[in-house]
Design an enzyme around this catalytic site. Structure first.
Site, PDB file in Angstrom:
ATOM      1  N   SER A 126       0.847  -1.202   0.000  1.00  7.76           N
ATOM      2  CA  SER A 126       0.000   0.000   0.000  1.00  7.76           C
ATOM      3  C   SER A 126       0.873   1.239   0.000  1.00  7.76           C
ATOM      4  CB  SER A 126      -0.854  -0.018   1.269  1.00  7.76           C
ATOM      5  OG  SER A 126      -1.438   1.247   1.485  1.00  7.76           O
ATOM      6  N   TYR A 150      -1.594  -1.362  10.894  1.00  2.00           N
ATOM      7  CA  TYR A 150      -1.889  -1.823   9.529  1.00  2.00           C
ATOM      8  C   TYR A 150      -0.719  -1.501   8.596  1.00  2.00           C
ATOM      9  CZ  TYR A 150      -3.535  -1.236   4.751  1.00  2.00           C
ATOM     10  OH  TYR A 150      -3.618  -1.252   3.388  1.00  2.00           O
ATOM     11  N   LYS A 154       2.256  -3.895   6.409  1.00  2.00           N
ATOM     12  CA  LYS A 154       2.644  -3.815   4.994  1.00  2.00           C
ATOM     13  C   LYS A 154       4.155  -3.619   4.872  1.00  2.00           C
ATOM     14  CE  LYS A 154      -1.445  -4.526   3.472  1.00  2.00           C
ATOM     15  NZ  LYS A 154      -1.766  -5.831   2.873  1.00  2.00           N
TER      16      LYS A 154
END
Ligand code: UD1
Length: 339
Positions: A126, A150, A154
């Site tokens: 992302s 989060y 990644k």
């Protein structure tokens, strides 16, 4: 022989579009999902759209025995790994769940692939890994940081895959840094169907236009951007899906691993999206300006030139088309897949 791809998180929003793109490009697909954030109805829709029965296994990718059994039943040549949690706020409240699921799933799938000798791997990363951008557009060599669990999953996922490639050159990995995926398949049969209140802008706007919600909250109009609202690089989900196909082709055709942005290179503001959606839907999109959302950046858009050079891929659809396709999906399925 068609190469076979293990597609994890297969009934999710981006993966379901990627499933169709992979089939159209001549790959066979084995889909895996536990339906923790998606609907089995997606499989019926995919069958109608592709004209073939989906090969599907219901499993959680953290379940090592289940993943092993799937790879014993299906010989796969590569994996496109989507299965992960993706809500920033929730990740801050439940960090253990995010690290366990996003990193546990990645490690379990990679270990099983390694045992079965399938070492081509495409990872859903992302643009969140760029944290607060220092310079725009964002090039792949920009500084990396994460402001929430989060984003950390990644960043760590990318690092795990780089380490794997360093340890064993037979592992070829592609980390794809998505900007802001929106839109839907042109048929209107599959699209984004968030559970509960949408966190992201486009599904929220679509639900306002269709009458499910009274108005949009615009998070801040005092950013240093042309109209004061946040600017993002919205990319049509079908373009994004085709980016995965291009990445996978590159893994089959050339040695080595890579990390690449998948964006359009264009920034659009919240008010640009509101205006484009009102035009595409012919419905008003009432909104109210509120304060900034904690953790948001003012502006974020991609330098998409590496993807063009490396993969021969670039996004084709503009914001008007993204809104038209989102609206078709939303208006044909006002309650999502349960409609
Ligand atoms: C968000 C996540 C990002 C994640 C991505 C995945 C945050 C801070 N970032 O990106 O880490 O990778 O989703 O989908 O959550 N907006 C409104 N009203 C709304 C919703 C959004 O004004 O109801 C604005 C936001 O302030 C932002 C823009 O719309 O300026 C886009 O927001 P969103 O769709 O949530 O995407 P990101 O914040 O870029």
């Amino acid at each position: 022989m068609k190469p076979t791809v293990l597609l994890t998180g297969a009934t999710g929003y981006i993966a379901s579009h990627t499933w169709l793109a992979l089939q159209a490009a001549g790959f066979s697909v084995v889909g895996v999902d536990d339906f923790s954030n998606s609907s089995p109805e997606v499989l019926k829709r995919l069958q109608v759209l592709s004209g073939q029965a989906p090969v599907f296994e219901q499993a959680n990718v953290c379940d090592a025995a289940a993943v092993e059994a799937i790879l014993a039943r299906h010989k796969v040549d590569a994996c496109v790994h989507f299965a992960a949690f993706k809500a920033v706020g929730e990740s801050t409240a439940q960090p253990l769940a995010y690290y366990a699921n996003n990193l546990g799933g990645l490690l379990t799938v990679c270990a099983a692939l390694q045992r079965h000798g399938a070492r081509r791997f495409v990872f859903s990363s992302s643009a969140t890994v760029y944290g607060q951008p220092e310079r725009l557009p964002l090039h792949e060599d920009a500084a990396l940081s994460a402001t929430n669990p989060y984003g950390q999953t990644k960043l760590m996922g990318e690092q795990i895959l780089r380490d794997l490639g360093h340890a064993d050159a037979a592992w070829q990995t592609a980390c794809l840094r998505y900007f802001n995926p929106v839109g839907a398949h042109e048929s209107g049969r599959i699209g984004e169907d968030p559970r509960g209140t949408p966190n992201n802008l486009m599904p929220y706007v679509a639900q306002v236009a269709v009458g499910r919600r009274p108005e949009l909250s615009v998070y801040g109009n005092d950013y240093p951007t042309p109209d004061g609202t946040g600017v993002r690089d919205y990319i049509h989900v079908v373009d994004l899906a085709e980016g995965h196909v291009a990445a996978l082709r590159r893994l089959f055709d050339s040695p080595g691993s890579f990390t690449v942005n998948l964006g359009t290179g264009n920034g659009c503001s919240v008010l640009d999206v509101v205006a484009a959606f009102a035009k595409a839907s012919g419905r008003p999109v009432p909104y109210r300006i509120l304060g900034r959302r904690p953790g948001d950046v003012a502006a974020c858009w991609a330098d998409p030139s590496l993807a063009r050079a490396l993969l021969g891929w670039s996004a084709r659809h503009d914001l008007a088309r993204m809104c038209e396709d989102s609206w078709r999906w939303q208006s044909m399925n006002p309650q999502g897949f349960t409609s």
